[in-house]
Design a protein around this motif. Structure first.
Motif, short mmCIF file in Angstrom:
data_model
loop_
_atom_site.label_atom_id
_atom_site.label_comp_id
_atom_site.label_asym_id
_atom_site.label_seq_id
_atom_site.Cartn_x
_atom_site.Cartn_y
_atom_site.Cartn_z
N PRO A 186 -38.97 -44.84 -14.08
CA PRO A 186 -40.04 -45.19 -13.15
C PRO A 186 -39.72 -44.86 -11.70
O PRO A 186 -40.64 -44.68 -10.89
N ALA A 187 -38.43 -44.79 -11.35
CA ALA A 187 -38.05 -44.44 -9.98
C ALA A 187 -37.64 -42.97 -9.88
O ALA A 187 -36.87 -42.59 -9.00
N ASP A 188 -38.20 -42.12 -10.76
CA ASP A 188 -37.81 -40.71 -10.78
C ASP A 188 -38.14 -40.00 -9.47
O ASP A 188 -37.43 -39.08 -9.05
N THR A 189 -39.21 -40.41 -8.79
CA THR A 189 -39.59 -39.73 -7.56
C THR A 189 -38.73 -40.12 -6.37
O THR A 189 -38.83 -39.51 -5.31
N SER A 190 -37.88 -41.13 -6.55
CA SER A 190 -37.01 -41.55 -5.44
C SER A 190 -35.87 -40.56 -5.21
O SER A 190 -35.28 -40.52 -4.13
N GLY A 191 -35.53 -39.79 -6.25
CA GLY A 191 -34.40 -38.89 -6.16
C GLY A 191 -33.06 -39.58 -6.21
O GLY A 191 -32.02 -38.94 -6.08
N LEU A 192 -33.07 -40.90 -6.40
CA LEU A 192 -31.83 -41.68 -6.49
C LEU A 192 -31.61 -42.03 -7.95
O LEU A 192 -32.37 -42.82 -8.52
N TYR A 193 -30.58 -41.44 -8.56
CA TYR A 193 -30.32 -41.61 -9.98
C TYR A 193 -28.97 -42.28 -10.17
O TYR A 193 -27.94 -41.72 -9.79
N LEU A 194 -28.98 -43.48 -10.76
CA LEU A 194 -27.79 -44.29 -10.88
C LEU A 194 -27.28 -44.39 -12.31
O LEU A 194 -26.49 -45.26 -12.63
N ASP A 195 -27.72 -43.47 -13.15
CA ASP A 195 -27.29 -43.44 -14.54
C ASP A 195 -25.92 -42.77 -14.65
O ASP A 195 -25.52 -42.02 -13.75
N PRO A 196 -25.20 -42.99 -15.75
CA PRO A 196 -23.85 -42.43 -15.89
C PRO A 196 -23.82 -40.91 -15.90
O PRO A 196 -22.80 -40.30 -15.58
N GLY A 197 -24.94 -40.27 -16.29
CA GLY A 197 -24.97 -38.83 -16.36
C GLY A 197 -25.10 -38.13 -15.03
O GLY A 197 -24.93 -36.90 -14.95
N THR A 198 -25.42 -38.87 -13.97
CA THR A 198 -25.58 -38.26 -12.65
C THR A 198 -24.22 -38.11 -11.98
O THR A 198 -23.47 -39.08 -11.84
N GLU A 199 -23.92 -36.90 -11.58
CA GLU A 199 -22.65 -36.64 -10.92
C GLU A 199 -22.63 -37.25 -9.52
O GLU A 199 -23.67 -37.40 -8.87
N TRP A 200 -21.43 -37.62 -9.07
CA TRP A 200 -21.27 -38.19 -7.74
C TRP A 200 -21.68 -37.16 -6.70
O TRP A 200 -21.23 -36.03 -6.69
N GLY A 201 -22.61 -37.56 -5.83
CA GLY A 201 -23.13 -36.66 -4.81
C GLY A 201 -24.46 -37.18 -4.29
O GLY A 201 -24.77 -38.37 -4.45
N PRO A 202 -25.28 -36.33 -3.69
CA PRO A 202 -26.54 -36.78 -3.09
C PRO A 202 -27.47 -37.49 -4.06
O PRO A 202 -28.13 -38.47 -3.69
N ASN A 203 -27.57 -37.01 -5.33
CA ASN A 203 -28.46 -37.68 -6.27
C ASN A 203 -28.01 -39.10 -6.60
O ASN A 203 -28.82 -39.93 -7.03
N PHE A 204 -26.74 -39.38 -6.40
CA PHE A 204 -26.25 -40.75 -6.59
C PHE A 204 -26.32 -41.55 -5.29
O PHE A 204 -25.86 -42.68 -5.21
N GLY A 205 -26.90 -40.97 -4.25
CA GLY A 205 -27.11 -41.69 -3.00
C GLY A 205 -26.23 -41.28 -1.86
O GLY A 205 -26.45 -41.70 -0.71
#
Length: 379
Positions: free
Chosen positions: A289-308
């Motif tokens: 539901p928060a896909d448009t935020s660009g902030l992805y906190l799932d384990p599959g997201t690599e450390w970097g801008p997408n993780f905040g």
């Protein structure tokens, strides 16, 4: 081959029968394929009997390595499947559960020595024996049911009565206020919200395209831990295989395992990501539901801008608090993530549902983690 479920249940029952003060046999579980049963007891998953909350025959308790925060409530989780049915293992996501699966989660607070309530999430003396809650030591609030029907998962909230003898269906939700003390002596006023059936989708509709609800916790990384069963301590994945509830799983040592956010022997980054995973990633993932935020906190997201990391918010409005980046390395006070975790404003606070107070311990963890990060967003 695992132990046949009937034989396994009989073995456990005989073991309990020989123990002084053992619980009475549990109720008979039922898969209700449609409709909205008015009482929790209609399902036969749990029963309040003889001063105890006991699980039905074949109803298996479980816990999570790192649980979701819910205003310091304790939780008693169970899963049941019809005879011959089993879930199929998934390494990354929630298991593929068969039609007929019923998952329950009962929320409670502990009864304090002075007649008040105490935090359920730090209570250790509320179990009459493994898998059995002592009703003289707890105050039951609600039990949520997720049932896998032909058309998909259905969520139903049941609220316990004042006598603590039955829980009734409350499709429109409920609100209660508690004064909850901690072992350290602090007191929180909890404005506890029992979600209505539509609000359940706020967390459990983890895919923003399909909008179908599903469980969040029963995934390999969250279940791969030890549990004190009536017949002894064992790994939960291995136990589910043994009772016939899980197929296709590797050995527990080869399965993923989330970090325990309270285990200070583990790297702080692993602990912080585990907490953000279970509390936030059901919305903050590329399909959520928060896909448009660009902030992805799932384990599959690599450390970097997408993780905040040094990421500017997208249409955050008041949620930014005037800060420029989601996570500023070394500076938690300038990080939007901390601002939102510490807020109680409905249009700012994160997570949006499931809490009316700040989870001070997890905020301290996330703060400490951000302080350890290297980098400069403005370099």
């Amino acid at each position: 081959m695992g132990i046949p479920r009937v034989l396994y249940g009989l073995t456990a029952a005989l073991a309990l029968a020989g123990c002084e003060g053992a619980s009475s046999p549990g109720p008979e579980p039922t898969f209700i394929a449609d409709g909205n049963p008015p009482t929790l007891s209609d399902w036969g998953m749990l029963a309040a009997r003889d001063g105890q909350l006991i699980a039905g025959e074949g109803v298996e308790p479980y816990d999570l390595v790192t649980p979701l925060f819910s205003d310091h409530a304790g939780k008693f989780r169970t899963v049941w499947m019809p005879e011959g049915a089993s879930a199929h293992y998934s390494e990354d996501g929630v298991f593929d559960f068969p039609v007929g699966t019923v998952i329950t989660k009962t929320f409670f607070y502990a009864n304090g020595p002075d007649g008040g309530l105490m935090r359920g999430d730090e209570a250790t003396n509320v179990w009459a024996e493994p898998e059995v809650l002592d009703l003289s030591r707890v105050h039951l609030v609600e039990t949520r049911i997720l049932v896998r029907r032909e058309e998909g998962w259905t969520a139903l909230p049941y609220v316990w009565n004042a006598e603590q003898t039955e829980a009734r269906l409350m499709r429109t939700g409920d609100a209660q206020t508690f004064e909850v003390a901690s072992a350290a002596g602090g007191i929180n006023t909890v404005n506890y919200l029992v979600p209505n059936v539509n609000q359940c989708a706020g967390c459990h509709a983890t895919n923003n395209t399909t909008r179908q609800i599903q469980p969040i916790g029963p995934a390999a990384r969250h279940l791969n831990r030890e549990f004190d069963y009536a017949e002894g301590t064992g790994n939960q994945l291995e136990h589910l295989i043994a009772v016939g509830y899980l197929t296709g799983a590797p050995a527990a040592g080869d399965a993923p395992r989330a970090a325990d956010w309270t285990d200070t022997s583990l790297p702080i980054g692993d602990r912080a990501r585990a907490w953000l995973d279970i509390n936030c990633a059901h919305c903050h993932n590329p399909a959520g539901p928060a896909d448009t935020s660009g902030l992805y906190l799932d384990p599959g997201t690599e450390w970097g801008p997408n993780f905040g990391l040094c990421k500017t918010p997208i249409a955050a409005g008041p949620g930014s608090g005037g800060h420029r980046y989601d996570i500023v390395p070394g500076d938690p006070d300038q990080s939007i993530l901390i601002f939102r975790l510490e807020s109680l404003r409905p249009d700012v606070m994160m997570p949006e549902l499931g809490r009316s107070i700040v989870h001070e311990e997890s905020v301290a963890l996330i703060r400490e983690w951000i302080e350890t990060l290297d980098g400069d967003c403005d370099a």
